[in-house]
Write a protein that holds these residues in place. Structure first.
Motif, PDB file in Angstrom:
ATOM      1  N   UNK A   1       0.844  -1.203   0.000  1.00 42.60           N
ATOM      2  CA  UNK A   1       0.000   0.000   0.000  1.00 42.60           C
ATOM      3  C   UNK A   1       0.877   1.251   0.000  1.00 42.60           C
ATOM      4  N   UNK A   2       0.784   2.066  -1.028  1.00 37.63           N
ATOM      5  CA  UNK A   2       1.561   3.293  -1.126  1.00 37.63           C
ATOM      6  C   UNK A   2       0.788   4.424  -0.447  1.00 37.63           C
ATOM      7  N   UNK A   3       1.147   4.706   0.820  1.00 33.70           N
ATOM      8  CA  UNK A   3       0.417   5.702   1.592  1.00 33.70           C
ATOM      9  C   UNK A   3       0.558   7.103   1.005  1.00 33.70           C
ATOM     10  N   UNK A   4       1.742   7.392   0.424  1.00 34.37           N
ATOM     11  CA  UNK A   4       1.940   8.710  -0.175  1.00 34.37           C
ATOM     12  C   UNK A   4       0.965   8.923  -1.339  1.00 34.37           C
ATOM     13  N   UNK A   5       0.809   7.887  -2.154  1.00 35.00           N
ATOM     14  CA  UNK A   5      -0.107   7.974  -3.292  1.00 35.00           C
ATOM     15  C   UNK A   5      -1.545   8.151  -2.814  1.00 35.00           C
ATOM     16  N   UNK A   6      -1.913   7.408  -1.760  1.00 37.13           N
ATOM     17  CA  UNK A   6      -3.267   7.514  -1.222  1.00 37.13           C
ATOM     18  C   UNK A   6      -3.508   8.910  -0.633  1.00 37.13           C
ATOM     19  N   UNK A   7      -2.470   9.458  -0.011  1.00 34.25           N
ATOM     20  CA  UNK A   7      -2.594  10.806   0.573  1.00 34.25           C
ATOM     21  C   UNK A   7      -2.882  11.836  -0.518  1.00 34.25           C
ATOM     22  N   UNK A   8      -2.089  11.778  -1.597  1.00 32.10           N
ATOM     23  CA  UNK A   8      -2.291  12.745  -2.671  1.00 32.10           C
ATOM     24  C   UNK A   8      -3.625  12.517  -3.385  1.00 32.10           C
ATOM     25  N   UNK A   9      -4.056  11.262  -3.441  1.00 32.57           N
ATOM     26  CA  UNK A   9      -5.364  10.978  -4.035  1.00 32.57           C
ATOM     27  C   UNK A   9      -6.475  11.591  -3.192  1.00 32.57           C
ATOM     28  N   UNK A  10      -6.337  11.457  -1.865  1.00 30.84           N
ATOM     29  CA  UNK A  10      -7.350  12.023  -0.968  1.00 30.84           C
ATOM     30  C   UNK A  10      -7.354  13.546  -1.049  1.00 30.84           C
ATOM     31  N   UNK A 153      -9.554   6.771  -2.252  1.00 27.71           N
ATOM     32  CA  UNK A 153      -8.314   6.870  -1.477  1.00 27.71           C
ATOM     33  C   UNK A 153      -8.464   6.251  -0.096  1.00 27.71           C
ATOM     34  N   UNK A 154      -9.659   6.367   0.487  1.00 25.51           N
ATOM     35  CA  UNK A 154      -9.872   5.842   1.831  1.00 25.51           C
ATOM     36  C   UNK A 154     -10.141   4.334   1.839  1.00 25.51           C
ATOM     37  N   UNK A 155     -10.521   3.777   0.695  1.00 24.33           N
ATOM     38  CA  UNK A 155     -10.914   2.375   0.633  1.00 24.33           C
ATOM     39  C   UNK A 155      -9.833   1.423   1.135  1.00 24.33           C
ATOM     40  N   UNK A 156      -8.553   1.549   0.694  1.00 25.77           N
ATOM     41  CA  UNK A 156      -7.514   0.616   1.167  1.00 25.77           C
ATOM     42  C   UNK A 156      -7.221   0.735   2.661  1.00 25.77           C
ATOM     43  N   UNK A 157      -7.586   1.900   3.239  1.00 24.54           N
ATOM     44  CA  UNK A 157      -7.247   2.135   4.647  1.00 24.54           C
ATOM     45  C   UNK A 157      -8.125   1.327   5.598  1.00 24.54           C
ATOM     46  N   UNK A 158      -9.266   0.819   5.108  1.00 28.66           N
ATOM     47  CA  UNK A 158     -10.177   0.113   6.012  1.00 28.66           C
ATOM     48  C   UNK A 158      -9.611  -1.226   6.478  1.00 28.66           C
TER      49      UNK A 158
END
Length: 559
Positions: A1-10, A153-158
């Motif tokens: 899981x690339x948290x940086x990518x998810x952050x920028x997506x959010x 962006x939040x979906x993988x975080x669950x």
């Protein structure tokens, strides 16, 4: 899981969401904002009608900030009383919940078609009105597409343990948990300067299973406190009454959140019961495919229900709320023009909203007008009081008027560079003419001050007849000045009939008084030096009458 990518997506999704909301609100205000602003000015003193007006206007323009800022401006300009303003802002809080209701609908499939249609209309439509409608549709599409991107962006975080542990802190199962959620919602709303954006983030997190309903409702309560910062900022530098309107807005939101927190769990139960019973929506915590498809509707209803309950409570308690706002905001509106050169209303933050920016410019011009009227009265009195300090004070006002005039013109030029409607363009031209003529009034009063100073230095005296004429014409000019400044504040289109009478009256006075004075000079009643000054002063009073007439024409839209 690339948290940086998810952050920028959010963050990117949030950016599209806010941009969409701004475009939609801006387009709606361009289409209907001026008419709704005029409607607000005519609001009834009845508190219920005022609240309904605020709700309708805010629901149409999709911006409680625009409504509250405009109302604070109207209060500052004297167009609304404090009681009227508070009633309207109570309604605005209800109207702004329409955005949350729109977001809760599952219509993301329409987002991309709406963007395509909106871009086509905004950039290629031949008529301005259709371009504004395209802006509304484009904003609508971007809002829902941004919401979908945020949810993605939040979906993988669950399924991420650390994030699950973090979001469990927002479980409002205790008073500490409730207060933590309220505080978080307040801070987030202050940061993004948009209650609707906070609601969108909350819905996106909840839909992906990261927040439960009680935690979401507590966050939304905080969002209602955070949104009060807009009215407080709008009141900075305004009149004491405007500060009181902003203070009342803050008070009823904060107090409303406090009593709902006390009855938090019954309120959550009320939201669940009302949503499931009247709308037939499934339980909020229902999971389908790892998502909670129904929870957004519960969040939107909680937001609306809170504001309806709060508005109803404080409409009943409105007199007490107004009294409390007055006691908490000390000061009085005494017409103090200290530090006049510094604009109080020309905030650059409103330049992206032409309707609000023009209101702020008008407030500053009204302030300029009252300063010019005060300067005129003070200078005219010096002939009798012989106080040199008053003359110095008046000349200081004139210097400040010149600087303030430049600030107003620069602000209006910046507004003109934005995409404004034809009606707004005409209003801008009228405001420019008003500011220019008030500045000329200041220059002319400065001339009068120099004549009076010469009279005092040379110890000259007017005849009794000249003194009588002087009093008569100064009273008429002061009346004209007060009338036009009031008309600018109230946008009175009926001013021309009285303005024409006063201008003709001052012109006739000038001619008759000058001829009578020349006759006295010929008969030896008056001396040459004071006679020349007196005639020049009459000419300057006639000029002020002309400038007031020009302002009246601008108010009435004649020129």
């Amino acid at each position: 899981m690339d948290l940086k990518l998810l952050f920028f997506q959010a963050i990117g999704g949030l950016g599209m969401f806010i941009l969409g909301m701004k475009l939609m609100s801006g387009g709606l205000q361009s289409v209907a904002g001026d008419r709704l602003r005029n409607f607000l000015e005519k609001v009834s003193s009845n508190r219920v009608v005022g609240a309904l007006t605020g709700a309708v206007v805010t629901a149409v323009i999709q911006s409680s900030s625009a409504t509250t800022v405009t109302v604070v401006g109207f209060v500052s300009a004297g167009l609304l009383t404090l009681t009227q303003a508070v009633g309207v802002v109570l309604g605005a809080n209800v109207g702004t919940t329409i955005t949350a209701q729109l977001i809760a609908f599952k219509i993301t499939d329409l987002a991309l078609p709406a963007i395509a249609l909106g871009v086509g209309l905004k950039f290629f439509a031949p008529r301005r009105k259709w371009r504004y409608i395209g802006e509304v549709i484009l904003g609508f599409g971007l809002l829902f597409y941004g919401m979908d991107v945020m949810k993605g962006a939040f979906k993988p975080l669950r399924s991420h343990p650390e994030f699950i542990a973090f979001f469990t802190r927002f479980d409002a199962d205790s008073m500490l948990g409730i207060m933590l959620c309220v505080l978080t919602g307040t801070i987030l709303t202050v940061m993004v300067q948009s209650s609707s954006a906070t609601v969108g983030i909350t819905m996106a997190l909840a839909s992906e299973g990261l927040l439960n309903l009680p935690g979401c409702i507590a966050l939304i309560l905080g969002d209602n406190i955070g949104t009060t910062i807009t009215a407080e900022l709008a009141a900075i530098g305004s009149s004491v009454t405007a500060h009181r309107a902003a203070r009342a807005h803050t008070m009823f939101n904060v107090l409303g959140v406090l009593y709902i927190v006390v009855f938090f769990h019954p309120f959550v139960g009320l939201v669940e019961w009302a949503t499931s019973t009247f709308l037939g929506v499934g339980p909020p915590e229902t999971l389908i495919g790892g998502e909670k498809p129904y929870i957004a509707r519960y969040i939107a209803n909680a937001h609306t229900l809170f504001n309806i309950i709060n508005a109803t409570v404080f409409l009943i308690l409105l007199p007490l709320l107004v009294k409390a706002a007055i006691k908490l905001t000390h000061g009085d509106d005494d017409g103090n023009f200290e530090d006049l050169a510094k604009p109080l209303h020309l905030d650059r933050m409103y330049l992206d909203n032409a309707a609000v920016a023009l209101t702020k410019a008008r407030e500053e011009i009204v302030r300029m007008g009252w300063a010019a009227a005060e300067m005129n009265q003070k200078v005219c009195k010096v002939l009798f009081t012989r106080k040199r300090d008053a003359l110095k004070r008046s000349l200081t006002i004139e210097d400040s008027l010149d600087r303030l005039h430049r600030e107003i013109v620069e602000y209006l030029v910046q507004i003109s560079r934005s995409d404004i409607t034809e009606a707004q363009s005409r209003e801008l031209a009228s405001l420019m003419r008003m500011a220019n003529n008030f500045e000329r009034v200041g220059d002319t009063v400065e001339n009068l001050a120099e004549f009076i100073e010469e009279i005092m230095e040379s110890e000259l005296q007017f005849s009794d007849e000249a003194i009588k004429d002087y009093k008569t014409i100064t009273e008429r000019v002061s009346m004209f000045m007060d009338m036009v400044v009031t008309a600018v504040a109230e946008k009175d289109p009926q001013i021309m009939e009285m303005a024409k009478l006063l201008e003709d009256d001052i012109d006739q006075m000038r001619e008759e008084m000058r001829n009578n004075h020349l006759n006295r000079l010929r008969d030896g009643v008056c001396q040459m030096d004071p006679s020349l000054i007196f005639v020049n002063m009459l000419n300057n009073f006639e000029k002020i009458g002309d400038y007031c007439f020009n302002i009246s024409q601008a108010v009435a839209g004649v020129r």
